[in-house]
Design a protein around this motif. Sequence first.
Motif, mmCIF file in Angstrom:
data_model
loop_
_atom_site.group_PDB
_atom_site.id
_atom_site.type_symbol
_atom_site.label_atom_id
_atom_site.label_comp_id
_atom_site.label_asym_id
_atom_site.label_seq_id
_atom_site.Cartn_x
_atom_site.Cartn_y
_atom_site.Cartn_z
ATOM 1 N N PRO A 78 0.840 -1.192 0.000
ATOM 2 C CA PRO A 78 0.000 0.000 0.000
ATOM 3 C C PRO A 78 0.884 1.253 0.000
ATOM 4 O O PRO A 78 1.853 1.332 0.765
ATOM 5 N N SER A 79 0.577 2.199 -0.867
ATOM 6 C CA SER A 79 1.376 3.416 -0.988
ATOM 7 C C SER A 79 0.488 4.640 -0.840
ATOM 8 O O SER A 79 -0.630 4.665 -1.345
ATOM 9 N N PHE A 80 1.014 5.653 -0.171
ATOM 10 C CA PHE A 80 0.272 6.870 0.137
ATOM 11 C C PHE A 80 1.140 8.087 -0.174
ATOM 12 O O PHE A 80 2.365 8.014 -0.074
ATOM 13 N N THR A 81 0.499 9.207 -0.504
ATOM 14 C CA THR A 81 1.254 10.433 -0.783
ATOM 15 C C THR A 81 1.578 11.232 0.475
ATOM 16 O O THR A 81 2.464 12.082 0.440
ATOM 17 N N GLY A 82 0.879 10.974 1.569
ATOM 18 C CA GLY A 82 1.149 11.704 2.805
ATOM 19 C C GLY A 82 0.294 11.211 3.946
ATOM 20 O O GLY A 82 -0.732 10.566 3.733
ATOM 21 N N PRO A 83 0.717 11.506 5.179
ATOM 22 C CA PRO A 83 -0.028 11.067 6.363
ATOM 23 C C PRO A 83 -1.244 11.937 6.669
ATOM 24 O O PRO A 83 -1.380 13.048 6.148
ATOM 25 N N VAL A 84 -2.121 11.425 7.513
ATOM 26 C CA VAL A 84 -3.284 12.160 8.020
ATOM 27 C C VAL A 84 -2.829 13.482 8.632
ATOM 28 O O VAL A 84 -3.432 14.520 8.421
ATOM 29 N N ASP A 85 -1.773 13.418 9.402
ATOM 30 C CA ASP A 85 -1.196 14.574 10.084
ATOM 31 C C ASP A 85 0.317 14.359 10.049
ATOM 32 O O ASP A 85 0.781 13.275 10.424
ATOM 33 N N PRO A 86 1.095 15.340 9.618
ATOM 34 C CA PRO A 86 2.547 15.146 9.544
ATOM 35 C C PRO A 86 3.181 14.722 10.866
ATOM 36 O O PRO A 86 4.201 14.036 10.876
#
Length: 154
Positions: A78-86
Motif C-alpha cells: 500500500p502506498s500513500f502520498t502523505g499522512p493524516v497529520d505530519p
Amino acid sequence: MTLSQSGFDLTPPSDSDRLRLEADLNDEERRVLLHHGTEAPFCGGLLNQKKSGVYCCRLCGLPLFRQDTKFESGTGWPSFTGPVDPAHVVGIEDNSYGMRRVETRCARCDSHQGHVFPDGPRPTGLRYCINSASLNFVADGEPLPDPLGRGEHL
C-alpha cells in the motif's frame, strides 16, 4: 501530554499498555511492527482495499493515512502520498542493506510502518510504502480503534 495538530494524543503508551498491545499481535505483525520487518510484496491484505476511510497504526490505533491519499505504485505494498497529520509519522534514516532510505514509524508507539521515498505522485512527490501488517483499516463512519482508551476520533 503532546497533541498533534489534528488533536490526537502522541504520548507513548505506558510500559504496561505496550506489553498488553504487543501481546495481541500475531507473529507477522510482531515481526514487522516490533522488529522492523517487511512483508512479502503483493501479499498484504490492504493492498487492494479501495473503500473510503482511514488506516490506523495496528499497535496503538493512531490514524496514519487516509484512503484518498492512497495510490497504485506497482511496488506490491500500500502506498500513500502523505499522512493524516505530519506529526503522526516519524522518519528515521535507514542505511541497512546497502540502501539509503527513510524508515517510517508511528509517532506515538514507535512501531515500524515501512519507508518513504521521493518518487511519488503530486501533490507531495512522496511515496509512503507501508506494510499491511502495520495497519488497521477503518471505513468512514466506523469508530477508530481505541486500544489506549483515549476516546479519540477524527
